[in-house]
Design a protein around this motif. Structure first.
Motif, PDB file in Angstrom:
ATOM      1  N   SER A   7      32.823  21.179  19.838  1.00  0.00           N
ATOM      2  CA  SER A   7      33.226  22.073  19.510  1.00  0.00           C
ATOM      3  C   SER A   7      32.127  22.204  18.428  1.00  0.00           C
ATOM      4  O   SER A   7      31.372  21.872  17.710  1.00  0.00           O
ATOM      5  CB  SER A   7      34.798  22.076  18.102  1.00  0.00           C
ATOM      6  N   ALA A  30      36.536  26.572  19.477  1.00  0.00           N
ATOM      7  CA  ALA A  30      35.645  27.684  20.570  1.00  0.00           C
ATOM      8  C   ALA A  30      35.551  25.752  21.383  1.00  0.00           C
ATOM      9  O   ALA A  30      34.674  25.129  20.129  1.00  0.00           O
ATOM     10  CB  ALA A  30      33.685  28.012  20.388  1.00  0.00           C
ATOM     11  N   GLU A  32      33.489  23.643  24.286  1.00  0.00           N
ATOM     12  CA  GLU A  32      32.292  22.909  25.060  1.00  0.00           C
ATOM     13  C   GLU A  32      32.455  21.637  25.897  1.00  0.00           C
ATOM     14  O   GLU A  32      32.419  20.730  25.257  1.00  0.00           O
ATOM     15  CB  GLU A  32      30.889  23.213  25.097  1.00  0.00           C
ATOM     16  N   ARG A  69      34.140  27.034  34.689  1.00  0.00           N
ATOM     17  CA  ARG A  69      34.113  27.022  33.427  1.00  0.00           C
ATOM     18  C   ARG A  69      33.518  25.320  32.980  1.00  0.00           C
ATOM     19  O   ARG A  69      33.493  24.084  32.959  1.00  0.00           O
ATOM     20  CB  ARG A  69      35.261  26.915  32.861  1.00  0.00           C
ATOM     21  N   THR A  73      35.351  29.990  24.511  1.00  0.00           N
ATOM     22  CA  THR A  73      35.109  30.995  23.082  1.00  0.00           C
ATOM     23  C   THR A  73      36.824  30.632  22.417  1.00  0.00           C
ATOM     24  O   THR A  73      37.374  30.364  22.282  1.00  0.00           O
ATOM     25  CB  THR A  73      35.259  31.859  23.552  1.00  0.00           C
ATOM     26  N   GLU A  74      35.812  30.888  21.660  1.00  0.00           N
ATOM     27  CA  GLU A  74      37.024  31.158  19.973  1.00  0.00           C
ATOM     28  C   GLU A  74      37.785  31.999  20.256  1.00  0.00           C
ATOM     29  O   GLU A  74      37.379  32.920  20.835  1.00  0.00           O
ATOM     30  CB  GLU A  74      35.885  31.297  18.639  1.00  0.00           C
TER      31      GLU A  74
END
Length: 153
Positions: A7, A30, A32, A69, A73-74
């Motif tokens: 994150s 968020a 990732e 994906r 996103t936040e």
């Protein structure tokens, strides 16, 4: 490389900023991920607090995340079905979507964001429970990774 969840909001084993808790904006951080295993057909995310007084407390269930994906996103919407294909379950607050960390005053809790790479999609409707999601992913988990944040009040 290993399957990894990170994150931009906090490092693993570090404090989750107030913005993502009940003391702040109540928005999801968020996230990732990288290096998902070959054959991944989708992802499932579970965020839970194992330190809750009544036992493990689920804060977020997100499943059928498309395989292409690489993050979130936040402030993911709290709609049961998201425009980009993922579906959200019911957290232990009784709501669909992200429920922010909010430990009792005077305590510090750990929050595990667990991401599962799956070789299939889940045949679950929106609003599924943690037990339903865990049952549905059994046998189709290729790999899992986690990010742990801490919140104290």
């Amino acid at each position: 490389m290993a399957f990894e969840l990170t994150s931009t909001a906090f490092e693993s084993e570090e404090t989750i900023p107030d913005r993502y808790t009940c003391e702040g904006a109540d928005v999801s951080p968020a996230l990732e991920w990288s290096d998902a295993p070959e054959g991944t057909q989708g992802f499932a995310l579970i965020c839970e607090d194992p330190d809750a007084p009544g036992g493990t407390f689920t804060h977020w269930l997100l499943y059928n995340i498309p395989a292409d994906r690489e993050g979130l996103t936040e402030g993911v919407d709290t709609d049961a079905t998201l425009s980009w294909g993922a579906v959200q379950g019911r957290n232990d607050f009784g709501d669909v979507g992200y429920g922010p960390p909010c430990p009792p005053a005077g305590s510090e809790h750990r929050y595990y964001f667990r991401l599962y790479a799956l070789n299939g999609q889940l045949d679950l409707p929106p609003g599924a429970t943690r037990a339903q999601v865990l049952d549905a992913i059994e046998g189709i988990i290729l790999e899992q990774t986690e990010l742990v944040g801490v919140v104290g009040r």
